[in-house]
Write a protein that holds these residues in place. Structure first.
Motif, mmCIF file in Angstrom:
data_model
loop_
_atom_site.group_PDB
_atom_site.id
_atom_site.type_symbol
_atom_site.label_atom_id
_atom_site.label_comp_id
_atom_site.label_asym_id
_atom_site.label_seq_id
_atom_site.Cartn_x
_atom_site.Cartn_y
_atom_site.Cartn_z
ATOM 1 N N GLN A 1 -7.229 -2.952 -3.242
ATOM 2 C CA GLN A 1 -6.978 -1.852 -2.303
ATOM 3 C C GLN A 1 -6.792 -2.359 -0.871
ATOM 4 O OE1 GLN A 1 -6.479 1.283 -3.429
ATOM 5 N NE2 GLN A 1 -5.794 1.730 -1.363
ATOM 6 N N GLU A 2 -7.501 -3.420 -0.502
ATOM 7 C CA GLU A 2 -7.386 -3.970 0.852
ATOM 8 C C GLU A 2 -5.967 -4.481 1.112
ATOM 9 O OE1 GLU A 2 -9.116 -7.703 3.469
ATOM 10 O OE2 GLU A 2 -10.225 -7.026 1.706
ATOM 11 N N GLN B 1 -3.125 -3.085 3.768
ATOM 12 C CA GLN B 1 -2.394 -3.947 4.704
ATOM 13 C C GLN B 1 -0.891 -3.752 4.540
ATOM 14 O OE1 GLN B 1 -3.917 -7.858 3.670
ATOM 15 N NE2 GLN B 1 -4.923 -8.016 5.668
ATOM 16 N N PHE B 2 -0.446 -3.660 3.309
ATOM 17 C CA PHE B 2 0.971 -3.438 3.001
ATOM 18 C C PHE B 2 1.442 -2.122 3.621
ATOM 19 C CE2 PHE B 2 4.054 -1.657 -0.136
ATOM 20 C CZ PHE B 2 5.087 -2.540 0.080
ATOM 21 N N THR B 3 0.659 -1.057 3.417
ATOM 22 C CA THR B 3 0.999 0.258 3.968
ATOM 23 C C THR B 3 0.999 0.234 5.494
ATOM 24 O OG1 THR B 3 0.034 1.289 2.020
ATOM 25 C CG2 THR B 3 0.401 2.711 3.907
ATOM 26 N N GLY C 1 -0.707 -11.991 -4.147
ATOM 27 C CA GLY C 1 -1.353 -10.950 -3.351
ATOM 28 C C GLY C 1 -1.113 -11.050 -1.861
ATOM 29 N N TYR C 2 -0.194 -11.920 -1.436
ATOM 30 C CA TYR C 2 0.105 -12.066 -0.012
ATOM 31 C C TYR C 2 1.268 -11.172 0.389
ATOM 32 C CZ TYR C 2 -2.855 -16.185 -0.346
ATOM 33 O OH TYR C 2 -3.904 -17.031 -0.571
#
Length: 99
Positions: free
Chosen positions: A9-10, A14-16, A89-90
């Protein structure tokens, strides 16, 4: 063999937030895929007033020609970028070529 990893979720937050910042800076979402996840954003180029720049160029005895050239060639072009989360995940951004 491709390793599968769940996006936490973190990273999704960050993506959002990255996309929200791009939208605040004038980009528009043209494509979004929440399963992959990736988003393609476009920012229209600035319109250059060539008559005004010509007058400034004449008034500065040609010294304004380089900034005018920059405005015409760089700022006036639309920008298209891809924001995505890779398999590790980056979050990354990549310029897309306009066709």
């Amino acid at each position: 063999m491709m390793k599968s990893q769940f996006i936490n979720q973190e990273k999704l937050n960050q993506f959002t937030n990255t996309i929200a910042n791009k939208v605040q800076n004038g980009f528009v979402i043209v494509e979004r895929n929440d399963k992959m996840p990736f988003t393609v954003l476009v920012k229209e180029g600035k319109k250059v007033n060539h008559a005004f720049n010509f007058l400034i160029c004449c008034a500065t005895l040609g010294m304004w020609s380089l900034p005018w050239l920059y405005l015409s060639q760089v700022s006036a072009k639309s920008k298209k970028i891809l924001v995505a989360i890779d398999e590790d995940g980056y979050i990354f951004e990549e310029n897309c070529y306009m066709g």
